[in-house]
Design a protein around this motif. Structure first.
Motif, PDB file in Angstrom:
ATOM      1  N   MET A 183       0.733  -1.089   0.110  1.00  0.00           N
ATOM      2  CA  MET A 183       0.061   0.058   0.097  1.00  0.00           C
ATOM      3  C   MET A 183       0.938   1.105   0.020  1.00  0.00           C
ATOM      4  O   MET A 183       0.797   2.064   0.813  1.00  0.00           O
ATOM      5  CB  MET A 183      -0.828   0.053   1.173  1.00  0.00           C
ATOM      6  CG  MET A 183      -2.089  -1.155   1.142  1.00  0.00           C
ATOM      7  SD  MET A 183      -3.052  -0.780  -0.079  1.00  0.00           S
ATOM      8  CE  MET A 183      -3.733   0.736   0.108  1.00  0.00           C
ATOM      9  N   SER A 184       1.830   1.332  -0.888  1.00  0.00           N
ATOM     10  CA  SER A 184       2.523   2.437  -1.040  1.00  0.00           C
ATOM     11  C   SER A 184       1.964   3.705  -1.511  1.00  0.00           C
ATOM     12  O   SER A 184       0.756   3.585  -1.904  1.00  0.00           O
ATOM     13  CB  SER A 184       3.728   2.208  -2.226  1.00  0.00           C
ATOM     14  OG  SER A 184       3.203   2.053  -3.579  1.00  0.00           O
ATOM     15  N   GLN A 185       2.479   4.856  -1.265  1.00  0.00           N
ATOM     16  CA  GLN A 185       1.643   5.992  -1.894  1.00  0.00           C
ATOM     17  C   GLN A 185       1.220   5.903  -3.145  1.00  0.00           C
ATOM     18  O   GLN A 185       0.006   6.484  -3.743  1.00  0.00           O
ATOM     19  CB  GLN A 185       2.695   7.360  -1.560  1.00  0.00           C
ATOM     20  CG  GLN A 185       1.778   8.593  -1.886  1.00  0.00           C
ATOM     21  CD  GLN A 185       2.901   9.819  -1.413  1.00  0.00           C
ATOM     22  OE1 GLN A 185       4.026   9.615  -1.654  1.00  0.00           O
ATOM     23  NE2 GLN A 185       2.275  10.976  -1.528  1.00  0.00           N
ATOM     24  N   ARG A 186       2.094   5.355  -4.131  1.00  0.00           N
ATOM     25  CA  ARG A 186       1.534   5.373  -5.564  1.00  0.00           C
ATOM     26  C   ARG A 186       0.519   4.580  -5.578  1.00  0.00           C
ATOM     27  O   ARG A 186      -0.585   4.684  -6.449  1.00  0.00           O
ATOM     28  CB  ARG A 186       2.708   4.612  -6.212  1.00  0.00           C
ATOM     29  CG  ARG A 186       2.587   4.411  -7.915  1.00  0.00           C
ATOM     30  CD  ARG A 186       3.914   3.962  -8.530  1.00  0.00           C
ATOM     31  NE  ARG A 186       3.530   3.679 -10.090  1.00  0.00           N
ATOM     32  CZ  ARG A 186       3.493   2.447 -10.487  1.00  0.00           C
ATOM     33  NH1 ARG A 186       3.450   1.341  -9.316  1.00  0.00           N
ATOM     34  NH2 ARG A 186       3.036   2.046 -11.594  1.00  0.00           N
ATOM     35  N   VAL A 187       0.252   3.445  -4.852  1.00  0.00           N
ATOM     36  CA  VAL A 187      -0.867   2.526  -5.028  1.00  0.00           C
ATOM     37  C   VAL A 187      -2.134   3.328  -4.705  1.00  0.00           C
ATOM     38  O   VAL A 187      -3.480   3.431  -4.847  1.00  0.00           O
ATOM     39  CB  VAL A 187      -0.734   1.294  -4.180  1.00  0.00           C
ATOM     40  CG1 VAL A 187      -2.007   0.257  -4.044  1.00  0.00           C
ATOM     41  CG2 VAL A 187       0.314   0.433  -4.916  1.00  0.00           C
TER      42      VAL A 187
END
Length: 223
Positions: free
Chosen positions: A73-77
């Motif tokens: 759940m990275s910032q990109r996701v």
């Protein structure tokens, strides 16, 4: 933050005009204003429905794969989830707004609702709307059942993970993580499915108004 923004915009789209109509006794809205209200309402409800569905995946990752959470759940996701929810919701809202505004309305102008909603408006059209109503039903099925399926699958996996936990405190923490989301999902999807996925001959306008309060006022307020 995106859920809060959607709910704030949804409340601001419905409640102020509704309050003015009730307090002033002048229950009117312009044709353009009605169209704008429909576009914003459908866009925001569609976006919120998808976002609530994808948030269930976030809960699943947090509980079932906590050590991998920063990667999965990275910032990109998160940006992709938020952007996708907004994009699909706005597209749905634009299509429904343009289609509803192109029908001729040559009879009664009394919308039997406390805000402009496509099904209530189509009852006033003096043209055959059956094709659009079928397309509208199919769109509602997709926009409601797809995220609801994600929610059910995510929470089935969460339940399996919780049952495998040895610590009672860990189980309690996991359930606390999901409780607020489950409450919002139950109110939002329960009301929306009752309105949009039931057969036409069930329910009355008065019932629709009461149920609509849940996903236009109550659920956004709770969120």
């Amino acid at each position: 933050s995106q859920l809060s923004l959607m709910d704030l915009m949804l409340v601001c789209n419905i409640v102020p005009k509704m309050a003015v109509n009730f307090l002033s006794g002048r229950k009117s809205i312009s044709f353009v204003g009605c169209g704008i209200q429909i576009g914003l309402f459908v866009s925001l409800v569609g976006s919120e429905g998808l976002l609530l569905g994808l948030m269930a995946y976030d809960r699943y990752v947090a509980i079932s794969h906590p050590l991998h959470y920063p990667i999965l759940m990275s910032q990109r996701v998160c940006l992709q989830i938020a952007g996708g929810s907004w994009a699909f919701g706005i597209l749905d809202g634009m299509i429904q707004m343009v289609a509803a505004m192109t029908f001729p309305y040559c009879g009664s102008r009394n919308v039997d609702h406390f805000f402009c909603e496509v099904p209530a408006l189509l009852k006033l059209a003096c043209a055959d709307t059956s094709l659009f109503e079928n397309l509208l039903f199919g769109c509602c099925v997709f926009m409601l059942l797809l995220p609801f399926s994600i929610i059910m699958a995510s929470y089935a996996c969460i339940l399996a993970a919780v049952l495998c936990m040895n610590s009672a405190q860990a189980r309690k923490k996991a359930l606390a993580t999901c409780s607020s989301h489950l409450t919002a999902v139950s109110l939002f999807y329960g009301a929306a499915m009752f309105i949009y996925l039931r057969p036409k001959h069930y329910g009355t306008p008065s019932h629709d108004k009461v149920v609509s309060v849940f996903y236009t006022v109550l659920t956004p307020m709770l969120n």
